[in-house]
Design a protein around this motif. Structure first.
Motif, PDB file in Angstrom:
ATOM      1  N   ARG B 163       0.910  -0.927   0.130  1.00  0.00           N
ATOM      2  CA  ARG B 163       0.126   0.144  -0.050  1.00  0.00           C
ATOM      3  C   ARG B 163       0.835   1.399  -0.031  1.00  0.00           C
ATOM      4  O   ARG B 163       0.457   2.435  -0.222  1.00  0.00           O
ATOM      5  CB  ARG B 163      -1.051  -0.097   1.318  1.00  0.00           C
ATOM      6  CG  ARG B 163      -1.962  -1.127   0.946  1.00  0.00           C
ATOM      7  CD  ARG B 163      -2.831  -1.475   2.413  1.00  0.00           C
ATOM      8  NE  ARG B 163      -2.078  -1.994   3.333  1.00  0.00           N
ATOM      9  CZ  ARG B 163      -2.372  -2.436   4.413  1.00  0.00           C
ATOM     10  NH1 ARG B 163      -3.522  -2.425   4.479  1.00  0.00           N
ATOM     11  NH2 ARG B 163      -1.627  -3.045   5.365  1.00  0.00           N
ATOM     12  N   ARG B 164       2.258   1.161   0.022  1.00  0.00           N
ATOM     13  CA  ARG B 164       2.986   2.164   0.201  1.00  0.00           C
ATOM     14  C   ARG B 164       3.195   2.488  -1.384  1.00  0.00           C
ATOM     15  O   ARG B 164       3.638   3.785  -1.378  1.00  0.00           O
ATOM     16  CB  ARG B 164       4.327   1.965   0.662  1.00  0.00           C
ATOM     17  CG  ARG B 164       4.544   1.735   2.103  1.00  0.00           C
ATOM     18  CD  ARG B 164       5.679   1.563   2.848  1.00  0.00           C
ATOM     19  NE  ARG B 164       5.531   1.288   4.300  1.00  0.00           N
ATOM     20  CZ  ARG B 164       5.880   2.312   5.297  1.00  0.00           C
ATOM     21  NH1 ARG B 164       5.878   3.410   4.839  1.00  0.00           N
ATOM     22  NH2 ARG B 164       5.686   2.066   6.554  1.00  0.00           N
ATOM     23  N   GLY B 165       2.779   1.665  -2.272  1.00  0.00           N
ATOM     24  CA  GLY B 165       3.161   2.242  -3.656  1.00  0.00           C
ATOM     25  C   GLY B 165       4.659   2.299  -3.769  1.00  0.00           C
ATOM     26  O   GLY B 165       5.704   1.579  -3.342  1.00  0.00           O
ATOM     27  N   ALA B 166       4.954   3.245  -4.610  1.00  0.00           N
ATOM     28  CA  ALA B 166       6.238   3.876  -5.235  1.00  0.00           C
ATOM     29  C   ALA B 166       7.092   4.072  -3.828  1.00  0.00           C
ATOM     30  O   ALA B 166       8.468   3.916  -3.914  1.00  0.00           O
ATOM     31  CB  ALA B 166       6.346   4.867  -6.256  1.00  0.00           C
ATOM     32  N   ASP B 167       6.690   4.365  -2.808  1.00  0.00           N
ATOM     33  CA  ASP B 167       7.247   4.696  -1.674  1.00  0.00           C
ATOM     34  C   ASP B 167       8.213   3.473  -1.155  1.00  0.00           C
ATOM     35  O   ASP B 167       9.059   3.733  -0.285  1.00  0.00           O
ATOM     36  CB  ASP B 167       6.415   5.548  -0.501  1.00  0.00           C
ATOM     37  CG  ASP B 167       5.802   6.543  -0.800  1.00  0.00           C
ATOM     38  OD1 ASP B 167       6.419   7.254  -1.887  1.00  0.00           O
ATOM     39  OD2 ASP B 167       4.946   7.245  -0.138  1.00  0.00           O
ATOM     40  N   ALA B 168       7.844   2.267  -1.401  1.00  0.00           N
ATOM     41  CA  ALA B 168       8.334   1.290  -0.830  1.00  0.00           C
ATOM     42  C   ALA B 168       9.635   0.798  -1.940  1.00  0.00           C
ATOM     43  O   ALA B 168      10.304  -0.061  -1.395  1.00  0.00           O
ATOM     44  CB  ALA B 168       7.507   0.228  -1.024  1.00  0.00           C
ATOM     45  N   ILE B 169       9.921   1.543  -3.055  1.00  0.00           N
ATOM     46  CA  ILE B 169      10.905   1.272  -3.875  1.00  0.00           C
ATOM     47  C   ILE B 169      12.167   1.223  -3.322  1.00  0.00           C
ATOM     48  O   ILE B 169      13.178   0.260  -3.389  1.00  0.00           O
ATOM     49  CB  ILE B 169      10.869   2.130  -5.270  1.00  0.00           C
ATOM     50  CG1 ILE B 169       9.677   1.797  -5.910  1.00  0.00           C
ATOM     51  CG2 ILE B 169      11.886   1.819  -6.026  1.00  0.00           C
ATOM     52  CD1 ILE B 169       9.135   2.571  -7.097  1.00  0.00           C
ATOM     53  N   PRO B 170      12.807   2.464  -2.555  1.00  0.00           N
ATOM     54  CA  PRO B 170      14.085   2.394  -1.917  1.00  0.00           C
ATOM     55  C   PRO B 170      14.088   0.935  -0.839  1.00  0.00           C
ATOM     56  O   PRO B 170      15.465   0.362  -1.141  1.00  0.00           O
ATOM     57  CB  PRO B 170      14.015   3.463  -1.053  1.00  0.00           C
ATOM     58  CG  PRO B 170      12.858   4.503  -1.474  1.00  0.00           C
ATOM     59  CD  PRO B 170      11.903   3.638  -2.171  1.00  0.00           C
ATOM     60  N   ALA B 171      13.226   0.516  -0.458  1.00  0.00           N
ATOM     61  CA  ALA B 171      13.453  -0.605   0.583  1.00  0.00           C
ATOM     62  C   ALA B 171      13.515  -1.769  -0.272  1.00  0.00           C
ATOM     63  O   ALA B 171      14.360  -2.676  -0.001  1.00  0.00           O
ATOM     64  CB  ALA B 171      12.002  -0.850   1.365  1.00  0.00           C
ATOM     65  N   LEU B 172      12.780  -1.991  -1.473  1.00  0.00           N
ATOM     66  CA  LEU B 172      12.970  -2.951  -2.263  1.00  0.00           C
ATOM     67  C   LEU B 172      14.229  -3.068  -2.954  1.00  0.00           C
ATOM     68  O   LEU B 172      14.883  -4.133  -3.020  1.00  0.00           O
ATOM     69  CB  LEU B 172      12.131  -2.809  -3.652  1.00  0.00           C
ATOM     70  CG  LEU B 172      10.623  -3.143  -3.597  1.00  0.00           C
ATOM     71  CD1 LEU B 172       9.980  -3.016  -4.911  1.00  0.00           C
ATOM     72  CD2 LEU B 172      10.558  -4.695  -3.319  1.00  0.00           C
ATOM     73  N   ARG B 173      14.883  -2.015  -3.309  1.00  0.00           N
ATOM     74  CA  ARG B 173      16.253  -1.870  -3.729  1.00  0.00           C
ATOM     75  C   ARG B 173      17.150  -2.280  -2.885  1.00  0.00           C
ATOM     76  O   ARG B 173      18.129  -2.942  -3.145  1.00  0.00           O
ATOM     77  CB  ARG B 173      16.516  -0.530  -4.543  1.00  0.00           C
ATOM     78  CG  ARG B 173      15.445  -0.016  -5.833  1.00  0.00           C
ATOM     79  CD  ARG B 173      16.427   0.575  -6.927  1.00  0.00           C
ATOM     80  NE  ARG B 173      15.591   1.115  -7.753  1.00  0.00           N
ATOM     81  CZ  ARG B 173      15.237   0.322  -9.041  1.00  0.00           C
ATOM     82  NH1 ARG B 173      15.798  -0.842  -9.086  1.00  0.00           N
ATOM     83  NH2 ARG B 173      14.435   0.595 -10.020  1.00  0.00           N
ATOM     84  N   GLU B 174      17.045  -1.488  -1.657  1.00  0.00           N
ATOM     85  CA  GLU B 174      18.002  -1.861  -0.410  1.00  0.00           C
ATOM     86  C   GLU B 174      18.105  -3.306  -0.326  1.00  0.00           C
ATOM     87  O   GLU B 174      19.194  -3.858   0.091  1.00  0.00           O
ATOM     88  CB  GLU B 174      17.406  -1.327   0.717  1.00  0.00           C
ATOM     89  CG  GLU B 174      18.634  -1.013   1.780  1.00  0.00           C
ATOM     90  CD  GLU B 174      18.011  -0.533   3.005  1.00  0.00           C
ATOM     91  OE1 GLU B 174      18.370  -1.026   4.129  1.00  0.00           O
ATOM     92  OE2 GLU B 174      17.139   0.440   2.929  1.00  0.00           O
ATOM     93  N   ARG B 175      16.972  -4.233  -0.110  1.00  0.00           N
ATOM     94  CA  ARG B 175      17.106  -5.402   0.183  1.00  0.00           C
ATOM     95  C   ARG B 175      17.096  -6.432  -1.190  1.00  0.00           C
ATOM     96  O   ARG B 175      17.300  -7.626  -1.103  1.00  0.00           O
ATOM     97  CB  ARG B 175      15.554  -6.109   0.908  1.00  0.00           C
ATOM     98  CG  ARG B 175      15.480  -5.076   2.023  1.00  0.00           C
ATOM     99  CD  ARG B 175      14.286  -5.666   2.831  1.00  0.00           C
ATOM    100  NE  ARG B 175      13.708  -4.383   3.645  1.00  0.00           N
ATOM    101  CZ  ARG B 175      12.856  -4.713   4.714  1.00  0.00           C
ATOM    102  NH1 ARG B 175      12.284  -5.678   4.829  1.00  0.00           N
ATOM    103  NH2 ARG B 175      12.718  -3.513   5.624  1.00  0.00           N
ATOM    104  N   ASP B 176      17.246  -5.761  -2.330  1.00  0.00           N
ATOM    105  CA  ASP B 176      17.563  -6.435  -3.374  1.00  0.00           C
ATOM    106  C   ASP B 176      16.462  -7.628  -3.892  1.00  0.00           C
ATOM    107  O   ASP B 176      16.815  -8.745  -4.055  1.00  0.00           O
ATOM    108  CB  ASP B 176      18.950  -7.083  -3.334  1.00  0.00           C
ATOM    109  CG  ASP B 176      19.602  -7.354  -4.888  1.00  0.00           C
ATOM    110  OD1 ASP B 176      19.244  -6.583  -5.790  1.00  0.00           O
ATOM    111  OD2 ASP B 176      20.273  -8.328  -4.927  1.00  0.00           O
ATOM    112  N   LEU B 177      15.207  -7.102  -3.647  1.00  0.00           N
ATOM    113  CA  LEU B 177      14.261  -8.107  -4.081  1.00  0.00           C
ATOM    114  C   LEU B 177      13.563  -8.101  -5.470  1.00  0.00           C
ATOM    115  O   LEU B 177      13.400  -7.034  -5.923  1.00  0.00           O
ATOM    116  CB  LEU B 177      13.029  -7.787  -2.801  1.00  0.00           C
ATOM    117  CG  LEU B 177      13.363  -7.821  -1.726  1.00  0.00           C
ATOM    118  CD1 LEU B 177      12.108  -7.456  -0.707  1.00  0.00           C
ATOM    119  CD2 LEU B 177      13.375  -9.446  -1.214  1.00  0.00           C
TER     120      LEU B 177
END
Lengths: 298, 298
Positions: B163-177
């Motif tokens: 539900r964070r939408g694009a705001d979750a992208i940094p966390a995705l990239r950081e965790r390399d998912l």
């Protein structure tokens, strides 16, 4: 994906990414979903061998031909007649045979007009005027893909009977008839052909009524269908049951105009009597297309 | 028109000209037309603010994204996540908000598999395996276009809440998912995500059942829906009403399996109770796609 991004950025259109091809396909789907449309397959009714899902598959299958109709091909605009033939061939890939032949005959020039920014009576009249003998050939070839109910031609036009399909092509070429000429010859007994000769007069008028109406788009289209049927006898009904029946059908539609509940009873009656005002459904699909292009909400 | 002519000439397929994109779109249309599908919008039932025609427009609008999913782009295959985001953006161009988010999450990898001639459990598992972090980014961006009902994530995964939408992208990239990783994380409470982790096990099994069944394709799909719902509690029902209700819903579906008349009453009951087994409808659409690709008659 021709037509992609055709609308200007910041356009107020409620569907900024939908192209004329998308709207043509959606028009086919909304037409069959709209209910009641007495005598036709709709969301609530099937015919014996012609089911709702045949229309869904017909709409999807028609798409490749509708893409050709945009005229966005790389080597100059494809012939309108070829686009029509391709759309009918695609439409016919389902077990109901002819689902949307008449709809496509109306939609193909309307899509060409919309894709070239002239979706108006004069714009589509331009499209009609520039058709060629090759377009007429494509039109005749389309009859090879499905069975279409048409009236007998006058004796002197027997060589041009559309039921001859590709066999009529030599006669077409010999007489140098364009697709506009062929439509002119058929306009008397076929209200789809008549639209081609009048700048799609009834299509645009019905689209305006749909835009001015309120409520779900499928209810608006059901009311537009009743208005169109009340206004003029359906030419498919005339072919199948004679002029008197066609006139009586229009009077019965007139009696329930604007009243979808009363039209439910008429739908049951027409089904029982085998009355199928298919040309009026074709006009409804064409009106849906114009209304969608002009922003009717869905 | 990517995919055009993909089937070999002389193919025995009943729809030789229909591409995987055509079949994906038709699957969306047949899913919503199939009735009864208790608790879902179908040919006979609307929800209050979610109407049949919203699904028709959603199916047409999704098409541009489904085209991207074929991987037939000129500059190498477009990212699967971008294809998904584009399909959701197109789908959302109607007033019903989220109509087919879950369906598209299943269809996008299936279309990629079909368009690259590997529509099988192992083939689609290959597609899943090769997803990237960019694909996961596209998936998160898709949530910007519509409201999707999802469960709260575990506390340690809060930064990845969809539900964070694009705001979750940094966390995705950081965790390399990758997108496959994201689906793995969601598989426990979301049966669409679970399909991604199992080679689309239930999708292919349901498609086989549809192919082995008889009668109109919409009746086959309605029976497949009941079977799927009876088999496992619907995860959308679990999110909205809790696990106990979801299990009870499956037991009630089991009691009417194979009996579409009895399922009509269940459809009325679920509508009155506000029960919407939407994940099961998503799986039904995915099964419809596989069955269409394999030649189920329409």
């Amino acid at each position: 994906m021709s037509g992609e991004g055709r609308r200007p950025p910041g356009s107020a259109h409620p569907r900024p990414d939908m192209t004329p091809v998308d709207h043509a396909e959606l028009a086919l789907l909304l037409e069959v979903a709209s209910t009641p449309k007495p005598g036709n397959v709709d969301r609530r009714r099937d015919h014996d061998d012609l089911l709702f899902e045949h229309f869904l598959a017909g709409a999807v299958g028609a798409r490749a031909g509708l893409e050709l109709a945009t005229g966005d091909g790389n080597d100059g605009p494809p012939a309108l007649g070829d686009a029509f033939e391709r759309s009918v061939r695609g439409m016919s890939q389902q077990e109901g045979d002819n689902t949307q032949f008449g709809c496509l005959l109306l939609l193909v020039p309307l899509v060409r007009a919309a894709a070239t920014d002239r979706l108006s009576p004069t714009g589509v009249a331009d499209v009609v005027e520039t058709t060629t003998v090759d377009d007429a050939v494509g039109f005749y070839r389309a009859f090879e893909h499905v069975d279409v109910a048409v009236d007998d031609p006058p004796a002197e036009a027997d060589a041009l009977d559309v039921r001859r399909g590709a066999d009529a092509i030599p006669a077409l070429r010999e007489r140098d008839l364009t697709l506009a000429d062929v439509m002119e010859l058929s306009a008397d007994g076929d209200d789809n052909a008549r639209e081609w000769t009048t700048g799609f007069e009834r299509t645009f008028a019905a689209a305006d009524a749909v835009l001015d109406d309120a409520g779900p788009v499928t209810d608006r289209l059901a009311r537009a269908f009743l208005d169109l049927l009340a206004e003029r006898p359906d030419t498919l009904v005339a072919v199948e049951h004679g002029d008197d029946t066609a006139r009586a059908v229009s009077r019965r539609a007139d009696a329930v105009r604007g009243d979808l509940d009363a039209a439910e009873d008429l739908a049951e009656a027409f089904r029982a009597e085998g009355i199928n005002p298919g040309t009026t459904a074709d006009l409804t699909a064409a009106a849906a297309f114009v209304a969608l292009e002009r922003g009717v909400p869905v």
